[in-house]
Design a protein around this motif. Structure first.
Motif, PDB file in Angstrom:
ATOM      1  N   THR A 262       0.815  -1.215   0.000  1.00 37.42           N
ATOM      2  CA  THR A 262       0.000   0.000   0.000  1.00 37.42           C
ATOM      3  C   THR A 262       0.853   1.271   0.000  1.00 37.42           C
ATOM      4  O   THR A 262       0.311   2.363  -0.130  1.00 37.42           O
ATOM      5  CB  THR A 262      -0.919   0.032   1.230  1.00 37.42           C
ATOM      6  OG1 THR A 262      -0.121  -0.061   2.414  1.00 37.42           O
ATOM      7  CG2 THR A 262      -1.913  -1.121   1.187  1.00 37.42           C
ATOM      8  N   ARG A 263       2.175   1.131   0.186  1.00 33.72           N
ATOM      9  CA  ARG A 263       3.035   2.321   0.221  1.00 33.72           C
ATOM     10  C   ARG A 263       3.180   2.890  -1.189  1.00 33.72           C
ATOM     11  O   ARG A 263       2.995   2.181  -2.179  1.00 33.72           O
ATOM     12  CB  ARG A 263       4.393   1.987   0.804  1.00 33.72           C
ATOM     13  CG  ARG A 263       4.369   1.550   2.271  1.00 33.72           C
ATOM     14  CD  ARG A 263       3.666   2.568   3.177  1.00 33.72           C
ATOM     15  NE  ARG A 263       2.220   2.335   3.292  1.00 33.72           N
ATOM     16  CZ  ARG A 263       1.338   3.270   3.618  1.00 33.72           C
ATOM     17  NH1 ARG A 263       1.729   4.521   3.834  1.00 33.72           N
ATOM     18  NH2 ARG A 263       0.068   2.978   3.725  1.00 33.72           N
TER      19      ARG A 263
ATOM     20  N   SER B 108      -0.070  -1.325  -7.465  1.00 31.27           N
ATOM     21  CA  SER B 108      -0.824  -0.388  -8.298  1.00 31.27           C
ATOM     22  C   SER B 108      -2.095  -0.981  -8.896  1.00 31.27           C
ATOM     23  O   SER B 108      -2.933  -0.241  -9.407  1.00 31.27           O
ATOM     24  CB  SER B 108       0.067   0.140  -9.425  1.00 31.27           C
ATOM     25  OG  SER B 108       0.600  -0.937 -10.177  1.00 31.27           O
ATOM     26  N   THR B 109      -2.266  -2.301  -8.814  1.00 33.61           N
ATOM     27  CA  THR B 109      -3.489  -2.905  -9.353  1.00 33.61           C
ATOM     28  C   THR B 109      -4.646  -2.860  -8.358  1.00 33.61           C
ATOM     29  O   THR B 109      -5.758  -3.292  -8.691  1.00 33.61           O
ATOM     30  CB  THR B 109      -3.227  -4.362  -9.767  1.00 33.61           C
ATOM     31  OG1 THR B 109      -2.679  -5.068  -8.647  1.00 33.61           O
ATOM     32  CG2 THR B 109      -2.259  -4.433 -10.933  1.00 33.61           C
ATOM     33  N   ALA B 110      -4.411  -2.351  -7.161  1.00 35.95           N
ATOM     34  CA  ALA B 110      -5.508  -2.158  -6.210  1.00 35.95           C
ATOM     35  C   ALA B 110      -6.474  -1.114  -6.748  1.00 35.95           C
ATOM     36  O   ALA B 110      -6.134  -0.325  -7.635  1.00 35.95           O
ATOM     37  CB  ALA B 110      -4.962  -1.724  -4.851  1.00 35.95           C
ATOM     38  N   ALA B 111      -7.690  -1.105  -6.214  1.00 36.53           N
ATOM     39  CA  ALA B 111      -8.699  -0.153  -6.684  1.00 36.53           C
ATOM     40  C   ALA B 111      -8.223   1.281  -6.563  1.00 36.53           C
ATOM     41  O   ALA B 111      -8.606   2.148  -7.355  1.00 36.53           O
ATOM     42  CB  ALA B 111      -9.998  -0.348  -5.910  1.00 36.53           C
ATOM     43  N   ASN B 112      -7.377   1.557  -5.569  1.00 32.72           N
ATOM     44  CA  ASN B 112      -6.802   2.886  -5.389  1.00 32.72           C
ATOM     45  C   ASN B 112      -5.310   2.876  -5.695  1.00 32.72           C
ATOM     46  O   ASN B 112      -4.533   3.614  -5.094  1.00 32.72           O
ATOM     47  CB  ASN B 112      -7.057   3.411  -3.986  1.00 32.72           C
ATOM     48  CG  ASN B 112      -6.406   2.543  -2.916  1.00 32.72           C
ATOM     49  OD1 ASN B 112      -5.996   1.401  -3.187  1.00 32.72           O
ATOM     50  ND2 ASN B 112      -6.315   3.063  -1.697  1.00 32.72           N
ATOM     51  N   GLY B 113      -4.908   2.040  -6.653  1.00 34.31           N
ATOM     52  CA  GLY B 113      -3.495   1.947  -7.010  1.00 34.31           C
ATOM     53  C   GLY B 113      -2.932   3.242  -7.547  1.00 34.31           C
ATOM     54  O   GLY B 113      -1.762   3.560  -7.348  1.00 34.31           O
ATOM     55  N   LEU B 114      -3.770   4.022  -8.248  1.00 34.23           N
ATOM     56  CA  LEU B 114      -3.400   5.346  -8.741  1.00 34.23           C
ATOM     57  C   LEU B 114      -4.406   6.340  -8.186  1.00 34.23           C
ATOM     58  O   LEU B 114      -5.602   6.043  -8.112  1.00 34.23           O
ATOM     59  CB  LEU B 114      -3.416   5.389 -10.267  1.00 34.23           C
ATOM     60  CG  LEU B 114      -2.606   4.335 -11.027  1.00 34.23           C
ATOM     61  CD1 LEU B 114      -2.759   4.540 -12.529  1.00 34.23           C
ATOM     62  CD2 LEU B 114      -1.152   4.353 -10.625  1.00 34.23           C
ATOM     63  N   GLU B 115      -3.936   7.521  -7.833  1.00 32.55           N
ATOM     64  CA  GLU B 115      -4.823   8.523  -7.216  1.00 32.55           C
ATOM     65  C   GLU B 115      -4.428   9.931  -7.653  1.00 32.55           C
ATOM     66  O   GLU B 115      -3.263  10.205  -7.948  1.00 32.55           O
ATOM     67  CB  GLU B 115      -4.740   8.482  -5.696  1.00 32.55           C
ATOM     68  CG  GLU B 115      -5.239   7.235  -5.033  1.00 32.55           C
ATOM     69  CD  GLU B 115      -5.143   7.307  -3.508  1.00 32.55           C
ATOM     70  OE1 GLU B 115      -5.795   6.495  -2.836  1.00 32.55           O
ATOM     71  OE2 GLU B 115      -4.404   8.188  -2.991  1.00 32.55           O
TER      72      GLU B 115
ATOM     73  N   ALA C  53      -4.234   0.319 -11.918  1.00 30.85           N
ATOM     74  CA  ALA C  53      -3.358   0.156 -13.078  1.00 30.85           C
ATOM     75  C   ALA C  53      -3.557  -1.239 -13.665  1.00 30.85           C
ATOM     76  O   ALA C  53      -3.964  -2.164 -12.953  1.00 30.85           O
ATOM     77  CB  ALA C  53      -1.901   0.363 -12.668  1.00 30.85           C
ATOM     78  N   PRO C  54      -3.265  -1.440 -14.933  1.00 30.70           N
ATOM     79  CA  PRO C  54      -3.463  -2.751 -15.547  1.00 30.70           C
ATOM     80  C   PRO C  54      -2.414  -3.786 -15.139  1.00 30.70           C
ATOM     81  O   PRO C  54      -2.579  -4.969 -15.414  1.00 30.70           O
ATOM     82  CB  PRO C  54      -3.385  -2.458 -17.045  1.00 30.70           C
ATOM     83  CG  PRO C  54      -2.600  -1.201 -17.151  1.00 30.70           C
ATOM     84  CD  PRO C  54      -2.915  -0.407 -15.930  1.00 30.70           C
ATOM     85  N   TYR C  55      -1.326  -3.336 -14.482  1.00 30.77           N
ATOM     86  CA  TYR C  55      -0.294  -4.275 -14.025  1.00 30.77           C
ATOM     87  C   TYR C  55       0.378  -3.673 -12.787  1.00 30.77           C
ATOM     88  O   TYR C  55       0.335  -2.453 -12.567  1.00 30.77           O
ATOM     89  CB  TYR C  55       0.734  -4.559 -15.126  1.00 30.77           C
ATOM     90  CG  TYR C  55       1.172  -3.338 -15.896  1.00 30.77           C
ATOM     91  CD1 TYR C  55       2.148  -2.474 -15.398  1.00 30.77           C
ATOM     92  CD2 TYR C  55       0.605  -3.045 -17.134  1.00 30.77           C
ATOM     93  CE1 TYR C  55       2.540  -1.365 -16.100  1.00 30.77           C
ATOM     94  CE2 TYR C  55       0.993  -1.932 -17.853  1.00 30.77           C
ATOM     95  CZ  TYR C  55       1.971  -1.086 -17.334  1.00 30.77           C
ATOM     96  OH  TYR C  55       2.349   0.020 -18.035  1.00 30.77           O
ATOM     97  N   PRO C  56       0.981  -4.502 -11.952  1.00 29.31           N
ATOM     98  CA  PRO C  56       1.566  -3.995 -10.707  1.00 29.31           C
ATOM     99  C   PRO C  56       2.880  -3.255 -10.945  1.00 29.31           C
ATOM    100  O   PRO C  56       3.677  -3.645 -11.805  1.00 29.31           O
ATOM    101  CB  PRO C  56       1.796  -5.269  -9.887  1.00 29.31           C
ATOM    102  CG  PRO C  56       1.962  -6.344 -10.908  1.00 29.31           C
ATOM    103  CD  PRO C  56       1.069  -5.967 -12.049  1.00 29.31           C
TER     104      PRO C  56
END
Length: 627
Positions: free
Chosen positions: A109-110, A135-142, A160-163
């Motif tokens: 999550t960092r 980055s593939t988490a629902a909040n991977g990009l903000e 994101a489409p990939y981690p």
């Protein structure tokens, strides 16, 4: 993409950015830390660091955390909390790019972030574009703001489409235009916001949280103000027609709210004055269709208009919705988010336009309103009164020279109907070359969206913004698929006479290399087909598109017909001597086709150029055989 004589739209758009950069005068940029102001202009690279010097660049301020240059990369470390380094200048329109690599993280999550509007001191508030290692988490990009109270205001999130993971270089780029920003990862736009709250002096920053992150090739480039042009890798701009008018009563605040929640980039609405001069949001000249009242809007006072029910006609549960004033609509957008594409409906006097401008300014929304109209004098009034507002010209048919008209009126966008643009899609590339965006109205089908995407348009005005936003997301998240190919012109199965001059239009998607042939000979998309040199009968266009996911081949046929009109055109265009041309036209007029064929053959290479004579004789023989 749609191909033209000069190559793919994607390639042209890159060139356009440079051209636009050279034609717009730069503004005054204030440096951080109280230094003297510096002049920069669109296209200027304000920051360019590869850290090969081995030390922190001059003017970079490590506010907190550990920041050092190691092996040609800037490395920032945070064991906990937010740690940042600030640099750069305050810019309203810019692209901030960097190669980013997570070296070590405390947990998935960092995150790390590119600071978009951060004071040199690092004091709050500041805005950032964040990426988690997971980055593939629902909040991977903000997109997020750290408020003066120390709380987070997260306005937009996506996966994101990939981690990102660790040990992997990722190219991050954020394009900012005032309160709007686009989030790009490895060249693909994944998210957009219209909720930035800009300061007057904040610059750029790099931020790390609970991680060690390295950065390379940090670049900040000033952009031209026209944020309506779609950058490379970005999806179609979503413009909600009269709000989300397929799901809620048009031109109401509830339709605006639905459009906002649907992911619209802009809300399109119409404005007209009441009898007492108050600008109201309404499309029709009367209130009859969309309210429980009747009469022309210009004959009704603002009090009478506010008493009308503007929702029941659409559905019972919208009963009580009111016609908003322009001031109410703008206040809603300012406080809840969103931008307005405002159509000034019909002809307005100078004073009526002045009232609209007064409302926009009083609501502090000049940076978030884009004005369009069918009426050229109304646009001239707007430009004279408010040169800071971008302008768009609505068109039901294409002008003979849209580029020249766009330059004359100072347009940011040229906005034709779908039907109009389809007659000459090559105009998109011409307008882009002049730095003018293209927004098309009003389009509600995925089939048409795909075609317009191929044309390279910048945005689509639609009654179904949620569906278009979802279609955009599917295009982006689905990655690169097999190439798609459509022969847009001449249409498959078309029957054309000699006098027609169709443009060879080829629309492709996900293609790197495209080869086009006409009857086996190389052809150029965008060229005008001269049918006077083709034999009568069927002709075949073949398109082969190759991309990362494979190859697609499409064939399309059209027929050149021999008829009286076309034969007359052949004679006129043949280059024959005047006497021969006159004699052949008389034979066409009298229907003496056998005699015409014999005449053309007899005078071929003498009074009639041989190639033209051969085609004239062939068509005349075919018509004679038809009786």
């Amino acid at each position: 993409m749609i191909l033209s004589r000069t190559g793919p739209v994607s390639a042209r758009r890159r060139a356009v950015a440079g051209l636009a950069a050279l034609t717009v005068t730069g503004g005054l940029l204030t440096t951080l830390g109280g230094a003297a102001p510096a002049v920069a202009g669109p296209g200027d690279v304000v920051v360019a660091e590869n850290f090969d010097s081995g030390t922190l660049p001059a003017g970079w301020r490590a506010v907190d955390g550990e920041w050092k240059v190691v092996d040609g990369r800037l490395v920032g470390t945070s064991t906990s909390g937010n740690r940042k380094i600030t640099f750069g200048r305050h810019l309203e329109h810019f692209r901030f790019s960097a190669t980013v690599r997570f070296e070590q993280v405390n947990e998935a999550t960092r995150w790390t972030a590119l600071g978009l509007d951060v004071p040199a001191s690092g004091a709050t508030p500041w805005w950032i574009a964040t990426m988690r290692s997971g980055s593939t988490a629902a909040n991977g990009l903000e997109f997020a703001q750290l408020t003066p109270a120390g709380s987070w205001n997260v306005t937009n999130t996506t996966a994101a489409p990939y981690p990102a993971g660790t040990g992997r270089d990722l190219k991050v780029s954020i394009e900012v235009h005032g309160n709007q920003a686009r989030w790009f990862l490895d060249g693909r736009q994944l998210m957009r916001t219209s909720s930035l709250q800009r300061s007057t002096d904040g610059g750029q920053a790099l931020v790390v949280n609970g991680a060690t992150v390295s950065f390379d090739d940090v670049t900040v480039t000033e952009l031209a103000p026209n944020g309506l042009l779609r950058p490379e890798g970005a999806p179609l701009t979503v413009i909600a027609h009269r709000g989300a008018s397929a799901a809620a009563p048009e031109n109401t605040l509830v339709a605006q709210e639905v459009a906002r929640r649907a992911g619209s980039d802009w809300v399109e609405n119409d404005v007209q004055p009441s009898r007492d001069g108050v600008p109201f949001v309404l499309h029709d000249g009367t209130v009859d269709r969309t309210t429980d009242g009747s009469g022309a809007i210009r004959n009704l006072t603002s009090a009478q208009l506010k008493a009308l029910d503007a929702g029941s006609w659409f559905a019972p549960h919208f009963a009580g919705a009111r016609l908003p004033t322009l001031a109410e609509q703008l206040a809603d957008l300012r406080t809840r988010g969103g931008n307005l594409l405002l159509e000034i409906k019909g002809a307005h006097t100078y004073d009526e336009v002045a009232r609209i401008v007064e409302v926009i300014r009083s609501e502090r929304m000049t940076g978030r309103v884009f004005v369009q109209s069918f009426d050229v004098p109304t646009l001239r009034h707007t430009r004279a009164l408010a040169p800071e507002l971008p302008l768009g010209l609505l068109r039901s048919t294409l002008d003979a020279d849209p580029v020249a008209l766009a330059k004359e009126l100072g347009l940011a966008a040229y906005n034709p109907s779908d039907a109009a643009l389809t007659t000459r899609p090559s105009v998109v590339a011409d307008l882009h070359a002049a730095g003018v965006a293209v927004m098309v109205w009003t389009v509600d089908s995925a089939t048409a969206w795909q075609r317009l995407e191929g044309y390279g348009v910048d945005g689509i005005i639609t009654n179904r913004p949620a569906e278009l936003a979802g279609w955009n997301a599917a295009q982006l998240q689905g990655g690169v698929g097999r190439p798609t190919v459509t022969v847009a012109s001449p249409a498959d199965g078309a029957r054309l006479d000699r006098a027609q001059r169709p443009v060879l239009g080829v629309v492709t998607g996900n293609a790197g290399t495209v080869t086009v042939t006409l009857d086996g000979a190389p052809a150029t998309p965008g060229q005008v087909l001269d049918l006077s040199g083709l034999t009568a009968g069927e002709h075949t266009i073949r398109v082969e598109a190759t991309g990362p996911a494979g190859r697609t081949t499409v064939t399309s046929t059209f027929t050149v017909v021999a008829d009286r009109v076309g034969l007359g055109y052949l004679v006129l265009a043949s280059g024959a001597e005047p006497g021969a041309s006159h004699a052949m036209l008389n034979l066409v007029t009298n229907g003496q086709y056998r005699q015409l064929a014999a005449y053309a053959q007899r005078h071929a290479g003498k009074q009639v150029p041989a190639p033209a004579a051969a085609v004239i004789a062939a068509d005349a023989t075919a018509l004679a055989a038809q009786g």
